[in-house]
Scaffold this motif. Structure first.
Motif, PDB file in Angstrom:
ATOM      1  N   VAL A 195      43.452 -94.631-153.638  1.00 23.57           N
ATOM      2  CA  VAL A 195      44.770 -93.994-153.595  1.00 23.57           C
ATOM      3  C   VAL A 195      44.984 -92.941-152.672  1.00 23.57           C
ATOM      4  O   VAL A 195      43.915 -92.043-152.737  1.00 23.57           O
ATOM      5  CB  VAL A 195      44.848 -93.419-155.111  1.00 23.57           C
ATOM      6  CG1 VAL A 195      46.304 -92.742-155.325  1.00 23.57           C
ATOM      7  CG2 VAL A 195      45.147 -94.670-156.148  1.00 23.57           C
ATOM      8  N   LEU A 196      46.073 -93.066-152.038  1.00 22.93           N
ATOM      9  CA  LEU A 196      46.496 -91.899-151.264  1.00 22.93           C
ATOM     10  C   LEU A 196      47.842 -91.068-151.649  1.00 22.93           C
ATOM     11  O   LEU A 196      48.724 -91.823-152.251  1.00 22.93           O
ATOM     12  CB  LEU A 196      47.014 -92.439-149.857  1.00 22.93           C
ATOM     13  CG  LEU A 196      47.708 -91.399-148.731  1.00 22.93           C
ATOM     14  CD1 LEU A 196      46.641 -90.446-148.216  1.00 22.93           C
ATOM     15  CD2 LEU A 196      48.118 -92.281-147.806  1.00 22.93           C
ATOM     16  N   LEU A 197      47.721 -89.903-151.960  1.00 22.04           N
ATOM     17  CA  LEU A 197      48.717 -89.048-152.525  1.00 22.04           C
ATOM     18  C   LEU A 197      49.211 -87.951-151.520  1.00 22.04           C
ATOM     19  O   LEU A 197      48.271 -87.054-151.030  1.00 22.04           O
ATOM     20  CB  LEU A 197      48.194 -88.302-153.866  1.00 22.04           C
ATOM     21  CG  LEU A 197      49.181 -87.785-154.801  1.00 22.04           C
ATOM     22  CD1 LEU A 197      50.183 -89.033-155.334  1.00 22.04           C
ATOM     23  CD2 LEU A 197      48.408 -87.058-155.946  1.00 22.04           C
ATOM     24  N   VAL A 198      50.418 -87.760-150.830  1.00 22.25           N
ATOM     25  CA  VAL A 198      50.762 -86.966-149.935  1.00 22.25           C
ATOM     26  C   VAL A 198      51.987 -86.338-150.256  1.00 22.25           C
ATOM     27  O   VAL A 198      53.014 -86.922-150.611  1.00 22.25           O
ATOM     28  CB  VAL A 198      50.868 -87.622-148.488  1.00 22.25           C
ATOM     29  CG1 VAL A 198      51.441 -86.769-147.206  1.00 22.25           C
ATOM     30  CG2 VAL A 198      49.539 -88.780-148.151  1.00 22.25           C
ATOM     31  N   GLU A 199      51.918 -85.109-149.629  1.00 26.30           N
ATOM     32  CA  GLU A 199      53.351 -84.190-150.074  1.00 26.30           C
ATOM     33  C   GLU A 199      54.194 -84.069-148.767  1.00 26.30           C
ATOM     34  O   GLU A 199      53.643 -83.676-147.700  1.00 26.30           O
ATOM     35  CB  GLU A 199      52.943 -82.754-150.558  1.00 26.30           C
ATOM     36  CG  GLU A 199      54.222 -82.117-150.979  1.00 26.30           C
ATOM     37  CD  GLU A 199      54.007 -80.839-151.916  1.00 26.30           C
ATOM     38  OE1 GLU A 199      55.029 -80.065-151.840  1.00 26.30           O
ATOM     39  OE2 GLU A 199      53.233 -81.070-152.776  1.00 26.30           O
ATOM     40  N   ILE A 200      55.674 -84.250-148.780  1.00 23.42           N
ATOM     41  CA  ILE A 200      56.171 -84.232-147.283  1.00 23.42           C
ATOM     42  C   ILE A 200      57.426 -83.321-147.543  1.00 23.42           C
ATOM     43  O   ILE A 200      58.375 -83.545-146.344  1.00 23.42           O
ATOM     44  CB  ILE A 200      56.671 -85.725-146.945  1.00 23.42           C
ATOM     45  CG1 ILE A 200      57.525 -86.359-148.015  1.00 23.42           C
ATOM     46  CG2 ILE A 200      55.374 -86.741-146.785  1.00 23.42           C
ATOM     47  CD1 ILE A 200      58.518 -87.431-147.531  1.00 23.42           C
ATOM     48  N   GLY A 201      57.453 -82.636-148.554  1.00 18.63           N
ATOM     49  CA  GLY A 201      58.720 -81.729-148.688  1.00 18.63           C
ATOM     50  C   GLY A 201      60.003 -82.506-148.668  1.00 18.63           C
ATOM     51  O   GLY A 201      60.284 -83.561-149.401  1.00 18.63           O
ATOM     52  N   HIS A 202      61.006 -82.172-147.935  1.00 15.98           N
ATOM     53  CA  HIS A 202      62.418 -82.749-148.049  1.00 15.98           C
ATOM     54  C   HIS A 202      62.687 -84.137-147.015  1.00 15.98           C
ATOM     55  O   HIS A 202      63.727 -84.350-146.818  1.00 15.98           O
ATOM     56  CB  HIS A 202      63.588 -81.762-147.760  1.00 15.98           C
ATOM     57  CG  HIS A 202      63.301 -80.692-148.942  1.00 15.98           C
ATOM     58  ND1 HIS A 202      64.225 -80.685-150.119  1.00 15.98           N
ATOM     59  CD2 HIS A 202      62.931 -79.501-148.747  1.00 15.98           C
ATOM     60  CE1 HIS A 202      63.963 -79.772-150.886  1.00 15.98           C
ATOM     61  NE2 HIS A 202      63.042 -78.847-150.027  1.00 15.98           N
ATOM     62  N   ASN A 203      61.655 -84.646-146.737  1.00  9.44           N
ATOM     63  CA  ASN A 203      61.785 -85.697-145.798  1.00  9.44           C
ATOM     64  C   ASN A 203      61.692 -87.213-146.104  1.00  9.44           C
ATOM     65  O   ASN A 203      61.532 -88.086-145.499  1.00  9.44           O
ATOM     66  CB  ASN A 203      60.356 -85.497-144.758  1.00  9.44           C
ATOM     67  CG  ASN A 203      60.338 -84.130-144.126  1.00  9.44           C
ATOM     68  OD1 ASN A 203      61.608 -83.613-143.750  1.00  9.44           O
ATOM     69  ND2 ASN A 203      59.283 -83.548-143.868  1.00  9.44           N
ATOM     70  N   ARG A 204      61.890 -87.301-147.573  1.00 10.05           N
ATOM     71  CA  ARG A 204      61.820 -88.603-148.141  1.00 10.05           C
ATOM     72  C   ARG A 204      62.740 -89.607-147.255  1.00 10.05           C
ATOM     73  O   ARG A 204      62.067 -90.539-146.781  1.00 10.05           O
ATOM     74  CB  ARG A 204      62.179 -88.555-149.493  1.00 10.05           C
ATOM     75  CG  ARG A 204      62.220 -90.036-150.147  1.00 10.05           C
ATOM     76  CD  ARG A 204      62.553 -89.822-151.653  1.00 10.05           C
ATOM     77  NE  ARG A 204      62.747 -91.497-152.309  1.00 10.05           N
ATOM     78  CZ  ARG A 204      62.824 -91.332-153.486  1.00 10.05           C
ATOM     79  NH1 ARG A 204      62.816 -90.538-154.160  1.00 10.05           N
ATOM     80  NH2 ARG A 204      63.135 -92.721-154.063  1.00 10.05           N
ATOM     81  N   ASP A 205      64.009 -89.396-146.901  1.00 13.73           N
ATOM     82  CA  ASP A 205      64.942 -90.212-146.362  1.00 13.73           C
ATOM     83  C   ASP A 205      64.575 -90.763-144.979  1.00 13.73           C
ATOM     84  O   ASP A 205      64.539 -91.887-144.627  1.00 13.73           O
ATOM     85  CB  ASP A 205      66.120 -89.577-146.305  1.00 13.73           C
ATOM     86  CG  ASP A 205      66.788 -89.529-147.407  1.00 13.73           C
ATOM     87  OD1 ASP A 205      66.444 -90.003-148.582  1.00 13.73           O
ATOM     88  OD2 ASP A 205      67.942 -88.789-147.999  1.00 13.73           O
ATOM     89  N   VAL A 206      63.926 -89.715-144.015  1.00  8.64           N
ATOM     90  CA  VAL A 206      63.414 -89.794-142.923  1.00  8.64           C
ATOM     91  C   VAL A 206      62.093 -90.722-142.982  1.00  8.64           C
ATOM     92  O   VAL A 206      62.179 -91.686-142.066  1.00  8.64           O
ATOM     93  CB  VAL A 206      63.060 -88.474-142.209  1.00  8.64           C
ATOM     94  CG1 VAL A 206      62.451 -88.760-140.644  1.00  8.64           C
ATOM     95  CG2 VAL A 206      64.606 -87.503-142.265  1.00  8.64           C
ATOM     96  N   LEU A 207      61.307 -90.531-143.912  1.00  8.55           N
ATOM     97  CA  LEU A 207      60.254 -91.411-143.766  1.00  8.55           C
ATOM     98  C   LEU A 207      60.492 -92.805-144.460  1.00  8.55           C
ATOM     99  O   LEU A 207      59.893 -93.476-143.708  1.00  8.55           O
ATOM    100  CB  LEU A 207      59.196 -90.521-145.037  1.00  8.55           C
ATOM    101  CG  LEU A 207      57.584 -91.162-145.174  1.00  8.55           C
ATOM    102  CD1 LEU A 207      57.001 -91.205-143.935  1.00  8.55           C
ATOM    103  CD2 LEU A 207      57.059 -90.834-146.365  1.00  8.55           C
TER     104      LEU A 207
END
Length: 304
Positions: free
Chosen positions: A254-266
């Motif tokens: 499992v990979l778990l990553v935090e990306i701040g407010h970038n969900r739409d861009v990702l």
């Protein structure tokens, strides 16, 4: 004003009111352990006076020694004049039931990932004992690595950071929790030079986009620049993690990553990837989960 306060004030209540007034007057930003002037003032006072951090009322009318008043007021003044986050003034940051040593060599711990470790990762990790090897990329203060060791008692953990300064702070926390035999601190850039494979990889990488970095409140400018920004859209480190993670995950890993407010861009950049967005106290748009099998949907060129 602060010298006058030292002469006139006598109780914790006096100092609390004064601190809240000064913090609000200065327009401080609260995002490093508290979200308002009252809570930050209460924490600063209780910590400095060596009182329980979760009990305020019994001490409000306690009369302080002159030396105690001066010590508290000096920190209140420093917070107002320098805009240094309170965690750097006290050298303490909390995540849940865990407290960590911090200073300006690392960002103040505030990742949502700690909320997801253990039972919250079921059914992806059915039993905590199944995690034998784990990796914390961009470990910073080591806070997530320490909590991974707690939640996965059978796991040996590698904790990686590009900053030697950060690893020095992480070493303090690893030693404080007596985990030197289980947490291996590694100086490298993400996966570079790693040879092992893992059942769980977590990462709270730099993810602030270029525009947002330029607009950060002064408090954030005391944190290491290397740990904040990651390219024009904030996703440079995340792209590299997505490109390489499958090679370092065991089957069903499992990979778990935090990306701040970038969900739409990702999501726009990787439309074929079936991200699972984890529910946290901040909402469901900050941390994603992918399995090794989902990541292996990429083609032989390492692209989706």
């Amino acid at each position: 004003m602060f010298a006058e306060a030292a002469k006139q004030f006598s109780t914790v209540r006096d100092l609390l009111r004064f601190a809240v007034s000064r913090f609000n007057e200065a327009g401080l930003y609260f995002g490093h352990g508290s979200d308002n002037a009252h809570d930050e003032a209460a924490y600063l006072i209780l910590h400095t006076l060596h009182l329980p951090l979760d009990i305020l009322d019994p001490y409000l009318d306690a009369v302080l020694l002159q030396s105690e008043k001066e010590q508290v007021l000096a920190l209140i003044e420093q917070r107002v004049k320098t805009r240094v986050p309170v965690a750097y003034l006290t050298h303490q940051a909390w995540q849940g039931d865990f407290d960590f040593y911090v200073d300006e060599r690392v960002i103040v711990p505030r990742s949502f990932i700690y909320e997801l470790l253990g039972e919250r990762l079921q059914p992806w990790i059915e039993h905590e004992e199944l995690v034998h090897r784990a990796l914390d990329l961009c470990t910073g203060s080591g806070c997530l690595a320490v909590q991974m060791a707690y939640h996965y008692p059978a796991a040996e953990i590698d904790a990686v950071d590009l900053s030697l300064d950060a690893l020095e702070v992480a070493a303090i926390n690893v030693e404080d929790y007596d985990l030197k035999d289980r947490i291996n601190l590694i100086h490298t850039d993400l996966f570079e030079g790693l040879e092992d494979t893992y059942d769980l990889i977590v990462s709270n990488p730099p993810y602030v986009d270029e525009e947002s970095v330029e607009a950060l409140p002064p408090e954030y400018l005391h944190e290491p620049e290397l740990a904040l920004g990651s390219g024009s859209d904030g996703l440079d480190a995340t792209r590299e993690i997505l490109l390489q993670a499958a090679k370092f995950l065991n089957p069903k890993g499992v990979l778990l990553v935090e990306i701040g407010h970038n969900r739409d861009v990702l999501e726009a950049a990787y439309p074929e990837l079936p991200f699972t967005w984890m529910e946290t106290s901040g909402g469901d748009g900050f941390v994603f989960l992918l399995t090794r099998e989902q990541l292996l949907g990429q083609n032989d060129q390492g692209e989706w």
